[in-house]
Write an enzyme that holds these catalytic residues in place. Structure first.
Site, short mmCIF file in Angstrom:
data_model
loop_
_atom_site.label_atom_id
_atom_site.label_comp_id
_atom_site.label_asym_id
_atom_site.label_seq_id
_atom_site.Cartn_x
_atom_site.Cartn_y
_atom_site.Cartn_z
N LYS A 194 4.84 -2.91 31.88
CA LYS A 194 4.74 -1.61 31.21
C LYS A 194 4.08 -0.64 32.04
O LYS A 194 4.11 0.71 31.91
CB LYS A 194 4.20 -2.06 29.56
C1 LIG Z 1 6.83 -5.56 26.30
C2 LIG Z 1 7.16 -6.81 27.19
C3 LIG Z 1 8.34 -7.54 27.26
C4 LIG Z 1 9.44 -7.11 26.28
O1 LIG Z 1 9.99 -5.92 26.84
P1 LIG Z 1 11.17 -5.06 26.00
O2 LIG Z 1 11.39 -3.70 26.99
O3 LIG Z 1 10.42 -4.81 24.80
O4 LIG Z 1 12.23 -6.02 25.95
C5 LIG Z 1 8.67 -8.56 27.89
N1 LIG Z 1 7.48 -9.33 28.56
C6 LIG Z 1 6.27 -8.70 28.70
C7 LIG Z 1 5.30 -9.45 29.35
C8 LIG Z 1 6.19 -7.55 27.77
O5 LIG Z 1 4.93 -6.92 27.98
#
Ligand SMILES: *Cc1c(COP(=O)(O)O)cnc(C)c1O
Length: 481
Positions: free
Chosen positions: A117
């Site tokens: 993120k």
């Molecule tokens: C947020 C997250 C996901 C999921 O991602 P999306 O874009 O919501 O599908 C997967 N792995 C980790 C470590 C995350 O923080």
């Protein structure tokens, strides 16, 4: 670049919006999600010309058509440079082959909070600040987090004068590493709020703030969760990055994405719409498998959320999925709005046979249960010497079940650093992963957090009071000068 809502036309005829408008708004007023009216196109020759660029230069070239007009070139390059200077490696997203298997890990967790993120939020925080500064405005982010989003968002906007962030999390229900990554940030514009309740309670509180339009306008509320198109945009870049390293545009590449809200994999779908030769996607879910069930049956049905080793994918409704549905409904915002309204009330949504055949040509999906997740972590370490986190492990496991053509390289998106989920990794391998050196003192830093009852009146009063306090000294200094 002009942006539309996935529900455009369902509530009158809205004015076309530019990048800054949709970045600041997050969610459309008609309840839909923003996306470009048309995808920028990259021809084979255009893609060939991107080979060998640094991550930041590639990021500039891929994203420039989307921000068109919002920033000048030099400003946008500076924001990108600053965002990715916060990463541990200038590669930003290193691509690692797993032996001769044809599998590759795309490591997206080298940012400040150790999850993918950061790739989008480090840039989004800077773009928001740039736009708000230029407009002489202030915005307030109110969000709810079950873990990774909160710290990534806080780290992205800490110390910005143009933004305050109020992050709600369920007291006692996030891991210690995740909590400390939020509460040890001592910047004056960061407000951590431990709510006596569940993650759903936190999300309901945040939503209630947005639904009070007077409150929303008074504080210029904005959302930085994965529905914000600016996050999708920043994630498109690393699909180009990985594909170029593996032979694009001459050779196709496949991607496996561990999914929750479908934001990350949707960015890959966008890259494909822009011309990147992607053979197919594999969507990985944990036991919360609403996406896997959809790709099998064409029907989406909500169920109860169960807690797993991969908590960032413990979700019931994949909010970004609406963007893919928009295409499955032939980009008709009115029929999609009706379908989404029906889905909210019945908990079920079904697409036709043709639409299902179309998505299945491009998407495979699979689920991994709890023992399967631990087994995948152990297997990857034994076979390839790589320690992966439980989210990445879900991708690693399903990728191997869905290699359509062994000659096509398969990239698994590695979404979190294993040290972020040390309990699961230790359980699987017997070895407890340690935090990278720059985070080594996380467990010793002082925490700052406010408690809150699950009460919307208390939350609004707290936000009103904090904003008034922050505004007061600024007003005084203005009088003096
Ligand atoms: C947020 C997250 C996901 C999921 O991602 P999306 O874009 O919501 O599908 C997967 N792995 C980790 C470590 C995350 O923080």
């Amino acid at each position: 670049m002009r942006y539309i809502s996935t529900r455009h036309g369902s509530q009158g005829k809205p004015a076309p919006l530019g990048f800054e408008d949709i970045m600041l708004a997050g969610l459309a007023r008609d309840g839909g999600l923003y996306l470009p009216a048309e995808w920028p196109q990259f021809s084979t020759a255009d893609i060939a010309a991107l080979k060998g660029l640094s991550y930041t230069e590639l990021a500039f070239r891929v994203m420039w058509p989307f921000v068109d007009g919002a920033f000048d070139e030099a400003t946008f390059r500076r924001l990108i440079g600053e965002a990715y200077a916060s990463f541990e490696t200038p590669e930003v997203a290193p691509l690692k082959p797993l032996g001769e298997s044809g599998l590759h890990l795309l490591e997206l967790f080298h940012g400040p909070t150790l999850a993918f993120k950061d790739v989008a939020l480090q840039l989004l925080g800077r773009m928001l600040d740039q736009t708000l500064t230029a407009r002489g405005q202030h915005a307030t982010i109110v969000g709810a987090t079950s873990g990774d989003t909160g710290s990534a968002a806080i780290e992205a906007v800490r110390d910005r004068k143009t933004i305050d962030i109020f992050m709600l999390f369920p007291k006692g229900r996030v891991s210690e590493v995740q909590r400390r990554q939020m509460t040890t940030v001592s910047a004056p514009n960061v407000h951590n709020i431990a709510v006596q309740g569940t993650f759903d309670d936190c999300q309901d509180l945040a939503k209630a703030c947005f639904n009070d339009l007077a409150f929303r306008d008074r504080h210029a509320l904005t959302a930085v969760n994965s529905i914000n198109f600016a996050r999708v945009m920043a994630q498109i870049v690393y699909y180009f990055w990985a594909a170029l390293k593996l032979g694009a545009p001459e050779r196709p590449v496949a991607f496996t994405v561990p999914s929750g809200n479908f934001g990350n994999v949707y960015a890959g779908y966008a890259a494909k719409q822009m011309g990147l030769p992607i053979s197919h996607f594999v969507v990985g879910t944990n036991s919360n498998d609403i996406l896997a069930r959809f790709f099998e049956s064409g029907t989406m049905t909500t169920t109860e959320v169960v807690p797993t080793f991969s908590p960032s994918m413990d979700i019931q409704i994949s909010s970004n999925f609406e963007r893919l549905l928009f295409d499955l409904y032939d980009r008709n915002g009115v029929t999609l709005a009706d379908a989404m309204t029906a889905f909210r009330s019945t908990g079920t949504l079904k697409v036709g046979a043709n639409a299902l055949a179309g998505v299945r040509a491009l998407f495979d999906a699979g689920r991994v249960d709890e023992p399967g997740t631990l087994a995948a972590i152990a297997d990857c370490r034994r076979r390839f010497g790589e320690t992966i986190d439980p989210h990445t492990a879900v991708g690693y496991a399903v990728a191997q079940q869905h290699r359509r053509d062994l000659a096509v390289p398969m990239v698994v998106l590695a979404t979190a650093h294993p040290a972020k989920f040390p309990d699961a990794v230790e359980k699987a391998t017997g070895v407890r992963p340690s935090l990278p050196a720059r985070l080594g003192d996380l467990m010793d830093r002082a925490e700052r957090v406010d408690g809150l009852r699950n009460d919307i009146g208390e939350l609004k009063a707290m936000i009103d009071e904090r904003r008034a306090m922050a505004a007061a000294p600024a007003t005084r200094s203005k009088v003096r000068t």
